[in-house]
Design a protein around this motif. Sequence first.
Motif, PDB file in Angstrom:
ATOM      1  N   MET A  16      26.972  58.874  36.916  1.00 36.71           N
ATOM      2  CA  MET A  16      26.257  57.727  36.417  1.00 36.71           C
ATOM      3  C   MET A  16      25.998  56.783  37.594  1.00 36.71           C
ATOM      4  N   LYS A  17      24.877  56.095  37.540  1.00 37.24           N
ATOM      5  CA  LYS A  17      24.517  55.174  38.617  1.00 37.24           C
ATOM      6  C   LYS A  17      24.873  53.744  38.218  1.00 37.24           C
ATOM      7  N   TYR A  18      25.443  53.015  39.177  1.00 33.19           N
ATOM      8  CA  TYR A  18      25.855  51.630  38.970  1.00 33.19           C
ATOM      9  C   TYR A  18      25.298  50.756  40.082  1.00 33.19           C
ATOM     10  N   PHE A  19      25.302  49.436  39.817  1.00 35.41           N
ATOM     11  CA  PHE A  19      24.918  48.465  40.834  1.00 35.41           C
ATOM     12  C   PHE A  19      25.931  47.334  40.778  1.00 35.41           C
ATOM     13  N   ALA A  20      26.529  47.008  41.917  1.00 37.76           N
ATOM     14  CA  ALA A  20      27.543  45.959  41.986  1.00 37.76           C
ATOM     15  C   ALA A  20      27.001  44.749  42.731  1.00 37.76           C
ATOM     16  N   THR A  21      27.324  43.556  42.198  1.00 36.28           N
ATOM     17  CA  THR A  21      26.971  42.301  42.863  1.00 36.28           C
ATOM     18  C   THR A  21      28.248  41.612  43.324  1.00 36.28           C
ATOM     19  N   PHE A  22      28.113  40.749  44.324  1.00 34.46           N
ATOM     20  CA  PHE A  22      29.266  40.141  44.967  1.00 34.46           C
ATOM     21  C   PHE A  22      29.040  38.656  45.208  1.00 34.46           C
ATOM     22  N   PHE A  23      30.125  37.939  45.448  1.00 34.58           N
ATOM     23  CA  PHE A  23      30.041  36.524  45.778  1.00 34.58           C
ATOM     24  C   PHE A  23      29.781  36.313  47.269  1.00 34.58           C
ATOM     25  N   THR A  24      30.147  37.304  48.108  1.00 30.90           N
ATOM     26  CA  THR A  24      29.975  37.168  49.555  1.00 30.90           C
ATOM     27  C   THR A  24      29.410  38.449  50.160  1.00 30.90           C
ATOM     28  N   HIS A  25      28.728  38.287  51.294  1.00 31.41           N
ATOM     29  CA  HIS A  25      28.201  39.448  52.017  1.00 31.41           C
ATOM     30  C   HIS A  25      29.342  40.343  52.501  1.00 31.41           C
ATOM     31  N   SER A  26      30.418  39.730  52.972  1.00 24.81           N
ATOM     32  CA  SER A  26      31.527  40.521  53.513  1.00 24.81           C
ATOM     33  C   SER A  26      32.158  41.400  52.437  1.00 24.81           C
ATOM     34  N   ALA A  27      32.198  40.925  51.196  1.00 28.36           N
ATOM     35  CA  ALA A  27      32.747  41.743  50.113  1.00 28.36           C
ATOM     36  C   ALA A  27      31.852  42.943  49.832  1.00 28.36           C
ATOM     37  N   ALA A  28      30.543  42.753  49.908  1.00 26.83           N
ATOM     38  CA  ALA A  28      29.618  43.873  49.703  1.00 26.83           C
ATOM     39  C   ALA A  28      29.821  44.941  50.776  1.00 26.83           C
ATOM     40  N   SER A  45      22.118  35.339  42.039  1.00 26.45           N
ATOM     41  CA  SER A  45      21.636  34.570  43.188  1.00 26.45           C
ATOM     42  C   SER A  45      22.786  34.214  44.124  1.00 26.45           C
ATOM     43  N   ASN A  46      23.986  34.747  43.862  1.00 24.70           N
ATOM     44  CA  ASN A  46      25.154  34.408  44.680  1.00 24.70           C
ATOM     45  C   ASN A  46      25.086  34.999  46.081  1.00 24.70           C
ATOM     46  N   CYS A  47      24.842  36.260  46.169  1.00 23.77           N
ATOM     47  CA  CYS A  47      24.839  36.958  47.454  1.00 23.77           C
ATOM     48  C   CYS A  47      23.625  37.871  47.455  1.00 23.77           C
ATOM     49  N   GLY A  48      22.922  37.955  48.540  1.00 22.68           N
ATOM     50  CA  GLY A  48      21.703  38.746  48.582  1.00 22.68           C
ATOM     51  C   GLY A  48      21.893  40.234  48.752  1.00 22.68           C
ATOM     52  N   ILE A  49      23.145  40.673  48.984  1.00 23.98           N
ATOM     53  CA  ILE A  49      23.416  42.088  49.213  1.00 23.98           C
ATOM     54  C   ILE A  49      24.241  42.655  48.063  1.00 23.98           C
ATOM     55  N   GLY A  50      23.809  43.787  47.546  1.00 25.06           N
ATOM     56  CA  GLY A  50      24.547  44.489  46.499  1.00 25.06           C
ATOM     57  C   GLY A  50      24.786  45.926  46.936  1.00 25.06           C
ATOM     58  N   VAL A  51      25.487  46.671  46.102  1.00 24.35           N
ATOM     59  CA  VAL A  51      25.765  48.067  46.409  1.00 24.35           C
ATOM     60  C   VAL A  51      25.417  48.921  45.195  1.00 24.35           C
ATOM     61  N   SER A  52      24.547  49.875  45.434  1.00 23.30           N
ATOM     62  CA  SER A  52      24.192  50.862  44.426  1.00 23.30           C
ATOM     63  C   SER A  52      25.079  52.080  44.671  1.00 23.30           C
ATOM     64  N   PHE A  53      25.667  52.629  43.610  1.00 18.65           N
ATOM     65  CA  PHE A  53      26.549  53.780  43.810  1.00 18.65           C
ATOM     66  C   PHE A  53      26.565  54.689  42.596  1.00 18.65           C
ATOM     67  N   ASP A  65      36.111  39.272  45.212  1.00 16.19           N
ATOM     68  CA  ASP A  65      34.728  38.823  45.374  1.00 16.19           C
ATOM     69  C   ASP A  65      33.693  39.737  44.718  1.00 16.19           C
ATOM     70  N   LEU A  66      34.150  40.701  43.928  1.00 13.33           N
ATOM     71  CA  LEU A  66      33.225  41.503  43.128  1.00 13.33           C
ATOM     72  C   LEU A  66      32.820  40.656  41.934  1.00 13.33           C
ATOM     73  N   GLU A  67      31.542  40.437  41.771  1.00 14.09           N
ATOM     74  CA  GLU A  67      31.050  39.580  40.696  1.00 14.09           C
ATOM     75  C   GLU A  67      30.827  40.384  39.410  1.00 14.09           C
ATOM     76  N   LYS A  68      29.911  41.354  39.465  1.00 16.24           N
ATOM     77  CA  LYS A  68      29.562  42.129  38.274  1.00 16.24           C
ATOM     78  C   LYS A  68      29.222  43.563  38.651  1.00 16.24           C
ATOM     79  N   ILE A  69      29.379  44.452  37.683  1.00 19.25           N
ATOM     80  CA  ILE A  69      28.910  45.829  37.816  1.00 19.25           C
ATOM     81  C   ILE A  69      27.962  46.089  36.652  1.00 19.25           C
ATOM     82  N   TYR A  70      26.828  46.686  36.989  1.00 26.67           N
ATOM     83  CA  TYR A  70      25.809  47.029  35.997  1.00 26.67           C
ATOM     84  C   TYR A  70      25.612  48.538  35.957  1.00 26.67           C
ATOM     85  N   TYR A  71      25.277  49.072  34.783  1.00 22.98           N
ATOM     86  CA  TYR A  71      24.714  50.411  34.694  1.00 22.98           C
ATOM     87  C   TYR A  71      23.300  50.283  35.243  1.00 22.98           C
TER      88      TYR A  71
END
Length: 82
Positions: free
Chosen positions: A1-13, A38-46, A60-66
């Motif tokens: 399954m594919k997910y997308f994670a958002t973060f509060f900081t760039h370093s956490a991403a 709008s917290n951090c401009g970098i996310g991770v798709s996995f 510093d992980l904010e949210k995970i989305y499907y």
Amino acid sequence: MKYFATFFTHSAAIKFSRYLTKNKIENESCPVPRKLSSNCGIGVSFHYDLDDVDNLYIDDLEKIYYADNDKYTLYRNFDEFE
């Protein structure tokens, strides 16, 4: 399954992406769609095939989305428990 994670900081991403790579989980750092955060401009798709994505939590992980193409459904909001 594919997910997308958002973060509060760039370093956490960056830290999360390195963690996934170390654990041989396919991932890609990319810009966060504005509709997600709008917290951090970098996310991770996995891609992750196990059911329990919560065990991937880092600070510093904010949210995970499907993720399904350009459609995102909230899986977990880690901020609501702080």
